[in-house]
Design a protein around this motif. Structure first.
Motif, PDB file in Angstrom:
ATOM      1  N   ASP A  27       0.644  -1.243  -0.028  1.00 57.25           N
ATOM      2  CA  ASP A  27      -0.059   0.001  -0.036  1.00 57.25           C
ATOM      3  C   ASP A  27       0.877   1.337   0.041  1.00 57.25           C
ATOM      4  O   ASP A  27       0.267   2.319  -0.076  1.00 57.25           O
ATOM      5  N   ARG A  28       2.088   1.182  -0.029  1.00 58.19           N
ATOM      6  CA  ARG A  28       2.797   2.413  -0.122  1.00 58.19           C
ATOM      7  C   ARG A  28       2.578   3.458  -1.224  1.00 58.19           C
ATOM      8  O   ARG A  28       2.569   4.577  -0.791  1.00 58.19           O
ATOM      9  N   PRO A  29       2.186   3.054  -2.599  1.00 61.45           N
ATOM     10  CA  PRO A  29       1.506   4.011  -3.461  1.00 61.45           C
ATOM     11  C   PRO A  29       0.283   4.943  -2.904  1.00 61.45           C
ATOM     12  O   PRO A  29       0.512   6.051  -2.854  1.00 61.45           O
ATOM     13  N   LEU A  30      -0.550   4.346  -2.107  1.00 59.46           N
ATOM     14  CA  LEU A  30      -1.557   5.035  -1.651  1.00 59.46           C
ATOM     15  C   LEU A  30      -1.342   5.664  -0.351  1.00 59.46           C
ATOM     16  O   LEU A  30      -1.574   6.953  -0.134  1.00 59.46           O
ATOM     17  N   LEU A  31      -0.511   5.367   0.334  1.00 60.78           N
ATOM     18  CA  LEU A  31       0.256   5.962   1.580  1.00 60.78           C
ATOM     19  C   LEU A  31       1.025   7.144   1.053  1.00 60.78           C
ATOM     20  O   LEU A  31       0.654   8.261   1.930  1.00 60.78           O
ATOM     21  N   GLU A  32       1.671   7.221   0.124  1.00 57.90           N
ATOM     22  CA  GLU A  32       2.271   8.428  -0.493  1.00 57.90           C
ATOM     23  C   GLU A  32       1.433   9.457  -0.960  1.00 57.90           C
ATOM     24  O   GLU A  32       1.659  10.298  -1.072  1.00 57.90           O
ATOM     25  N   HIS A  33       0.248   9.009  -1.538  1.00 57.62           N
ATOM     26  CA  HIS A  33      -0.779   9.719  -2.048  1.00 57.62           C
ATOM     27  C   HIS A  33      -1.614  10.481  -1.133  1.00 57.62           C
ATOM     28  O   HIS A  33      -2.189  11.557  -1.407  1.00 57.62           O
ATOM     29  N   ALA A  34      -1.547  10.089   0.180  1.00 54.08           N
ATOM     30  CA  ALA A  34      -2.480  10.541   1.306  1.00 54.08           C
ATOM     31  C   ALA A  34      -1.629  11.722   1.848  1.00 54.08           C
ATOM     32  O   ALA A  34      -0.512  11.903   1.870  1.00 54.08           O
ATOM     33  N   THR A  35      -2.402  12.707   2.368  1.00 59.60           N
ATOM     34  CA  THR A  35      -1.894  13.842   3.051  1.00 59.60           C
ATOM     35  C   THR A  35      -1.466  13.358   4.497  1.00 59.60           C
ATOM     36  O   THR A  35      -0.546  13.941   5.189  1.00 59.60           O
ATOM     37  N   HIS A  36      -2.228  12.330   5.205  1.00 60.14           N
ATOM     38  CA  HIS A  36      -2.022  11.999   6.296  1.00 60.14           C
ATOM     39  C   HIS A  36      -1.805  10.464   6.294  1.00 60.14           C
ATOM     40  O   HIS A  36      -2.853   9.659   6.531  1.00 60.14           O
ATOM     41  N   PRO A  37      -0.792   9.906   5.918  1.00 61.98           N
ATOM     42  CA  PRO A  37      -0.668   8.366   6.051  1.00 61.98           C
ATOM     43  C   PRO A  37      -0.360   7.930   7.489  1.00 61.98           C
ATOM     44  O   PRO A  37       0.557   8.567   8.203  1.00 61.98           O
ATOM     45  N   VAL A  38      -0.792   6.763   7.731  1.00 61.79           N
ATOM     46  CA  VAL A  38      -0.779   6.330   9.246  1.00 61.79           C
ATOM     47  C   VAL A  38      -0.638   4.584   8.992  1.00 61.79           C
ATOM     48  O   VAL A  38      -1.441   4.163   8.189  1.00 61.79           O
ATOM     49  N   VAL A  39       0.461   4.214   9.414  1.00 63.50           N
ATOM     50  CA  VAL A  39       0.898   2.805   9.406  1.00 63.50           C
ATOM     51  C   VAL A  39       0.219   2.045  10.708  1.00 63.50           C
ATOM     52  O   VAL A  39       0.252   2.793  11.762  1.00 63.50           O
ATOM     53  N   VAL A  40      -0.348   0.793  10.463  1.00 62.56           N
ATOM     54  CA  VAL A  40      -1.208   0.258  11.582  1.00 62.56           C
ATOM     55  C   VAL A  40      -0.458  -1.358  11.458  1.00 62.56           C
ATOM     56  O   VAL A  40      -0.479  -1.953  10.485  1.00 62.56           O
ATOM     57  N   HIS A  41       0.242  -1.341  12.665  1.00 63.96           N
ATOM     58  CA  HIS A  41       0.778  -2.810  12.941  1.00 63.96           C
ATOM     59  C   HIS A  41       1.563  -3.129  11.325  1.00 63.96           C
ATOM     60  O   HIS A  41       1.471  -4.364  10.714  1.00 63.96           O
ATOM     61  N   PRO A  42       2.647  -2.357  11.229  1.00 63.04           N
ATOM     62  CA  PRO A  42       3.187  -2.422   9.811  1.00 63.04           C
ATOM     63  C   PRO A  42       4.085  -3.782   9.538  1.00 63.04           C
ATOM     64  O   PRO A  42       4.729  -4.248  10.610  1.00 63.04           O
ATOM     65  N   ASP A  43       4.075  -4.216   8.197  1.00 59.06           N
ATOM     66  CA  ASP A  43       5.026  -5.417   8.017  1.00 59.06           C
ATOM     67  C   ASP A  43       6.510  -4.527   8.123  1.00 59.06           C
ATOM     68  O   ASP A  43       6.548  -3.494   8.196  1.00 59.06           O
ATOM     69  N   PRO A  44       7.489  -5.372   8.385  1.00 52.51           N
ATOM     70  CA  PRO A  44       8.779  -4.995   8.359  1.00 52.51           C
ATOM     71  C   PRO A  44       9.356  -3.911   7.356  1.00 52.51           C
ATOM     72  O   PRO A  44      10.068  -3.042   7.586  1.00 52.51           O
ATOM     73  N   LEU A  45       9.053  -4.418   6.003  1.00 50.85           N
ATOM     74  CA  LEU A  45       9.280  -3.493   4.980  1.00 50.85           C
ATOM     75  C   LEU A  45       8.592  -2.132   4.966  1.00 50.85           C
ATOM     76  O   LEU A  45       9.201  -1.095   5.197  1.00 50.85           O
ATOM     77  N   LEU A  46       7.367  -2.173   5.417  1.00 52.38           N
ATOM     78  CA  LEU A  46       6.498  -0.606   5.794  1.00 52.38           C
ATOM     79  C   LEU A  46       7.269  -0.028   6.895  1.00 52.38           C
ATOM     80  O   LEU A  46       7.171   1.104   6.865  1.00 52.38           O
ATOM     81  N   ALA A  47       7.343  -0.705   8.050  1.00 54.17           N
ATOM     82  CA  ALA A  47       7.894   0.001   9.135  1.00 54.17           C
ATOM     83  C   ALA A  47       9.116   0.422   8.923  1.00 54.17           C
ATOM     84  O   ALA A  47       9.417   1.683   9.474  1.00 54.17           O
ATOM     85  N   ALA A  48       9.981   0.077   8.261  1.00 51.76           N
ATOM     86  CA  ALA A  48      11.113   0.669   7.638  1.00 51.76           C
ATOM     87  C   ALA A  48      11.047   2.134   6.992  1.00 51.76           C
ATOM     88  O   ALA A  48      11.554   3.058   7.206  1.00 51.76           O
ATOM     89  N   ILE A  49       9.971   2.085   6.040  1.00 52.75           N
ATOM     90  CA  ILE A  49       9.756   3.363   5.332  1.00 52.75           C
ATOM     91  C   ILE A  49       9.173   4.129   6.147  1.00 52.75           C
ATOM     92  O   ILE A  49       9.260   5.483   6.045  1.00 52.75           O
ATOM     93  N   ALA A  50       8.180   3.822   7.094  1.00 55.57           N
ATOM     94  CA  ALA A  50       7.568   4.670   7.866  1.00 55.57           C
ATOM     95  C   ALA A  50       8.468   5.505   8.788  1.00 55.57           C
ATOM     96  O   ALA A  50       8.294   6.556   9.232  1.00 55.57           O
ATOM     97  N   GLN A  51       9.512   4.685   9.278  1.00 54.21           N
ATOM     98  CA  GLN A  51      10.603   5.340  10.225  1.00 54.21           C
ATOM     99  C   GLN A  51      11.115   6.344   9.498  1.00 54.21           C
ATOM    100  O   GLN A  51      11.884   7.510   9.941  1.00 54.21           O
ATOM    101  N   GLU A  52      11.767   6.048   8.243  1.00 53.27           N
ATOM    102  CA  GLU A  52      12.317   6.999   7.311  1.00 53.27           C
ATOM    103  C   GLU A  52      11.543   8.191   6.928  1.00 53.27           C
ATOM    104  O   GLU A  52      12.169   9.148   7.181  1.00 53.27           O
ATOM    105  N   LYS A  53      10.317   8.042   6.794  1.00 58.41           N
ATOM    106  CA  LYS A  53       9.385   9.112   6.334  1.00 58.41           C
ATOM    107  C   LYS A  53       8.827   9.900   7.701  1.00 58.41           C
ATOM    108  O   LYS A  53       8.049  11.072   7.427  1.00 58.41           O
ATOM    109  N   GLY A  54       8.880   9.389   8.798  1.00 55.95           N
ATOM    110  CA  GLY A  54       8.360   9.973   9.947  1.00 55.95           C
ATOM    111  C   GLY A  54       6.730   9.764   9.806  1.00 55.95           C
ATOM    112  O   GLY A  54       5.953  10.517  10.552  1.00 55.95           O
ATOM    113  N   TRP A  55       6.298   8.798   9.231  1.00 57.00           N
ATOM    114  CA  TRP A  55       4.806   8.526   9.410  1.00 57.00           C
ATOM    115  C   TRP A  55       4.349   7.886  10.595  1.00 57.00           C
ATOM    116  O   TRP A  55       5.087   6.898  11.343  1.00 57.00           O
ATOM    117  N   PRO A  56       3.317   8.285  11.282  1.00 61.05           N
ATOM    118  CA  PRO A  56       2.851   7.900  12.498  1.00 61.05           C
ATOM    119  C   PRO A  56       2.557   6.420  12.437  1.00 61.05           C
ATOM    120  O   PRO A  56       1.891   5.823  11.552  1.00 61.05           O
TER     121      PRO A  56
END
Length: 223
Positions: free
Chosen positions: A188-217
């Motif tokens: 779901d990275r494409p739609l998360l990046e399209h959102a003004t307020h992306p929020v990761v919920v119980h992220p898989d390891p790959l998404l967790a790393a991206i969320a940390q890099e981008k500062g997503w809550p």
């Protein structure tokens, strides 16, 4: 201020993957060769979590058990699936998240890569009218054929399908001051990046790393 709230379903609003779980369920019902089906189901699920899923191959596999089957039989099986598998796992925090957006007057929609046969009753439990999922082809008697129609709501397809849905409402992305999207998956990275307020919920390891890099809550709906 107009806000759009989009929710992934599997491993986000519900703490499991409904497509994978329904595949396990039809094996238990004896609709398929149980061992072979479970092995293939697990292999596809590993691909999904790794972000390498061949969606067309997976859909041909996942839709085969319901193809041509009597609708009354399907609906009875799904009702039992809801009772035995889905309802015991729905968390109050997930219901409360959806309710907060609804009470704020936000336009809410569940956007899932799972087909609408599996997910429509689950969306109804959350009181979400709008559902974007993989749409299934039917024959002249209304039975599922095992094929799908239109763009599958997967990866970039979630953006395409959401744009189509908004257009049907006479709306577009630019009509919203805030666009929220909640998801667990790297797919779901494409739609998360399209959102003004992306929020990761119980992220898989790959998404967790991206969320940390981008500062997503990050949100935990398990409590």
């Amino acid at each position: 201020m107009r806000k759009l709230a989009l929710f992934d379903l599997d491993n986000t609003l519900i703490p499991f993957d409904s497509d994978h779980a329904f595949g396990q369920y039809v094996a238990e019902l004896g609709w398929v060769d149980a061992q072979q089906h479970r092995e293939q189901n697990e292999a596809f699920y590993r691909q999904y979590k790794a972000g390498t899923l061949d969606l067309a191959a997976y859909l041909r596999f996942a839709l085969q058990p319901i193809a041509g089957r009597d609708l009354d039989t399907l609906h009875a099986a799904h009702a039992a699936f809801m009772r035995d598998v889905v309802m015991p796992q729905i968390q109050p925090a997930a219901r409360q998240l959806v309710e907060r957006h609804k009470e704020a007057g936000d336009l809410c929609c569940i956007v899932t890569a799972t087909n609408t046969f599996v997910t429509r009753p689950i969306a109804d439990v959350f009181g979400v009218e709008h559902l974007i999922g993989v749409e299934l082809e039917r024959d002249g008697q209304g039975r599922y054929t095992g094929n799908w129609v239109g763009t599958p709501s997967f990866r970039e397809g979630k953006i395409v399908r959401t744009e189509q849905w908004l257009g049907e409402q006479g709306l577009s992305w630019k009509d919203f001051d805030q666009i929220w999207f909640y998801s667990d998956s790297i797919n779901d990275r494409p739609l998360l990046e399209h959102a003004t307020h992306p929020v990761v919920v119980h992220p898989d390891p790959l998404l967790a790393a991206i969320a940390q890099e981008k500062g997503w809550p990050t949100l935990d709906l398990s409590t």
